[in-house]
Design a protein around this motif. Sequence first.
Motif, PDB file in Angstrom:
ATOM      1  N   ARG A   1     -22.553 -12.702  28.157  1.00 49.72           N
ATOM      2  CA  ARG A   1     -22.948 -13.773  27.236  1.00 49.72           C
ATOM      3  C   ARG A   1     -22.059 -15.004  27.411  1.00 49.72           C
ATOM      4  O   ARG A   1     -22.543 -16.144  27.467  1.00 49.72           O
ATOM      5  CB  ARG A   1     -22.885 -13.236  25.800  1.00 49.72           C
ATOM      6  N   ILE A   2     -20.757 -14.797  27.538  1.00 52.43           N
ATOM      7  CA  ILE A   2     -19.814 -15.902  27.732  1.00 52.43           C
ATOM      8  C   ILE A   2     -20.071 -16.597  29.067  1.00 52.43           C
ATOM      9  O   ILE A   2     -20.104 -17.825  29.141  1.00 52.43           O
ATOM     10  CB  ILE A   2     -18.355 -15.397  27.634  1.00 52.43           C
ATOM     11  N   ASP A   3     -20.268 -15.805  30.123  1.00 49.70           N
ATOM     12  CA  ASP A   3     -20.544 -16.389  31.440  1.00 49.70           C
ATOM     13  C   ASP A   3     -21.838 -17.194  31.427  1.00 49.70           C
ATOM     14  O   ASP A   3     -21.913 -18.270  32.028  1.00 49.70           O
ATOM     15  CB  ASP A   3     -20.615 -15.296  32.509  1.00 49.70           C
ATOM     16  N   LYS A   4     -22.839 -16.698  30.736  1.00 47.83           N
ATOM     17  CA  LYS A   4     -24.117 -17.408  30.647  1.00 47.83           C
ATOM     18  C   LYS A   4     -23.939 -18.732  29.899  1.00 47.83           C
ATOM     19  O   LYS A   4     -24.489 -19.768  30.299  1.00 47.83           O
ATOM     20  CB  LYS A   4     -25.151 -16.536  29.939  1.00 47.83           C
ATOM     21  N   SER A   5     -23.163 -18.698  28.832  1.00 47.14           N
ATOM     22  CA  SER A   5     -22.904 -19.922  28.064  1.00 47.14           C
ATOM     23  C   SER A   5     -22.138 -20.937  28.904  1.00 47.14           C
ATOM     24  O   SER A   5     -22.448 -22.133  28.879  1.00 47.14           O
ATOM     25  CB  SER A   5     -22.115 -19.610  26.802  1.00 47.14           C
ATOM     26  N   ARG A   6     -21.128 -20.489  29.619  1.00 44.79           N
ATOM     27  CA  ARG A   6     -20.346 -21.394  30.467  1.00 44.79           C
ATOM     28  C   ARG A   6     -21.215 -21.996  31.567  1.00 44.79           C
ATOM     29  O   ARG A   6     -21.087 -23.176  31.890  1.00 44.79           O
ATOM     30  CB  ARG A   6     -19.168 -20.659  31.077  1.00 44.79           C
ATOM     31  N   GLU A   7     -22.070 -21.179  32.133  1.00 47.30           N
ATOM     32  CA  GLU A   7     -22.956 -21.667  33.184  1.00 47.30           C
ATOM     33  C   GLU A   7     -23.919 -22.714  32.632  1.00 47.30           C
ATOM     34  O   GLU A   7     -24.203 -23.712  33.279  1.00 47.30           O
ATOM     35  CB  GLU A   7     -23.725 -20.490  33.790  1.00 47.30           C
ATOM     36  N   ALA A   8     -24.410 -22.509  31.406  1.00 45.47           N
ATOM     37  CA  ALA A   8     -25.325 -23.468  30.776  1.00 45.47           C
ATOM     38  C   ALA A   8     -24.629 -24.797  30.490  1.00 45.47           C
ATOM     39  O   ALA A   8     -25.261 -25.840  30.507  1.00 45.47           O
ATOM     40  CB  ALA A   8     -25.898 -22.882  29.489  1.00 45.47           C
ATOM     41  N   MET A   9     -23.320 -24.742  30.229  1.00 46.08           N
ATOM     42  CA  MET A   9     -22.555 -25.973  29.966  1.00 46.08           C
ATOM     43  C   MET A   9     -22.077 -26.638  31.254  1.00 46.08           C
ATOM     44  O   MET A   9     -21.509 -27.711  31.213  1.00 46.08           O
ATOM     45  CB  MET A   9     -21.333 -25.652  29.099  1.00 46.08           C
ATOM     46  N   GLY A  10     -22.294 -25.988  32.375  1.00 43.04           N
ATOM     47  CA  GLY A  10     -21.866 -26.563  33.649  1.00 43.04           C
ATOM     48  C   GLY A  10     -20.481 -26.191  34.068  1.00 43.04           C
ATOM     49  O   GLY A  10     -19.928 -26.752  35.018  1.00 43.04           O
ATOM     50  N   ILE A  11     -19.892 -25.254  33.376  1.00 42.96           N
ATOM     51  CA  ILE A  11     -18.548 -24.781  33.704  1.00 42.96           C
ATOM     52  C   ILE A  11     -18.714 -23.478  34.503  1.00 42.96           C
ATOM     53  O   ILE A  11     -19.424 -22.569  34.076  1.00 42.96           O
ATOM     54  CB  ILE A  11     -17.718 -24.494  32.442  1.00 42.96           C
ATOM     55  N   SER A  12     -18.061 -23.425  35.651  1.00 41.49           N
ATOM     56  CA  SER A  12     -18.198 -22.190  36.437  1.00 41.49           C
ATOM     57  C   SER A  12     -17.429 -21.052  35.781  1.00 41.49           C
ATOM     58  O   SER A  12     -16.339 -21.265  35.237  1.00 41.49           O
ATOM     59  CB  SER A  12     -17.700 -22.417  37.857  1.00 41.49           C
ATOM     60  N   PRO A  13     -17.997 -19.857  35.802  1.00 37.70           N
ATOM     61  CA  PRO A  13     -17.284 -18.707  35.202  1.00 37.70           C
ATOM     62  C   PRO A  13     -16.007 -18.404  35.967  1.00 37.70           C
ATOM     63  O   PRO A  13     -15.888 -18.698  37.159  1.00 37.70           O
ATOM     64  CB  PRO A  13     -18.272 -17.548  35.318  1.00 37.70           C
ATOM     65  N   ARG A  14     -15.066 -17.824  35.263  1.00 39.26           N
ATOM     66  CA  ARG A  14     -13.789 -17.478  35.892  1.00 39.26           C
ATOM     67  C   ARG A  14     -14.007 -16.416  36.962  1.00 39.26           C
ATOM     68  O   ARG A  14     -14.810 -15.512  36.817  1.00 39.26           O
ATOM     69  CB  ARG A  14     -12.828 -16.910  34.858  1.00 39.26           C
ATOM     70  N   LYS A  15     -13.238 -16.561  38.032  1.00 39.26           N
ATOM     71  CA  LYS A  15     -13.302 -15.592  39.100  1.00 39.26           C
ATOM     72  C   LYS A  15     -12.069 -14.707  39.025  1.00 39.26           C
ATOM     73  O   LYS A  15     -11.007 -15.145  38.606  1.00 39.26           O
ATOM     74  CB  LYS A  15     -13.365 -16.287  40.457  1.00 39.26           C
TER      75      LYS A  15
END
Length: 80
Positions: free
Chosen positions: A64-78
Amino acid sequence: MLFLITGIILLVLWYGEIGPVATWSWYVVFAPFGLAVLWWAWADATGYSKRKAVEKENAKKKARIDKSREAMGISPRKKR
């Protein structure tokens, strides 16, 4: 769950007198149900069930957090 499914299949075969299961003792046919009860008792006593539930919740939260970050244009943490 595997014990329960196996027990139900054996019970249906035994009750319907199908194949070699029809001649088996009822102890053998009902053994998977006893094993299922023992498995569930062990899983609850050791916390196995709770650990699996927490792992599942954490995986959903991370997705859910990764999906939200992706929607905001922020790449998920690797992973490092």
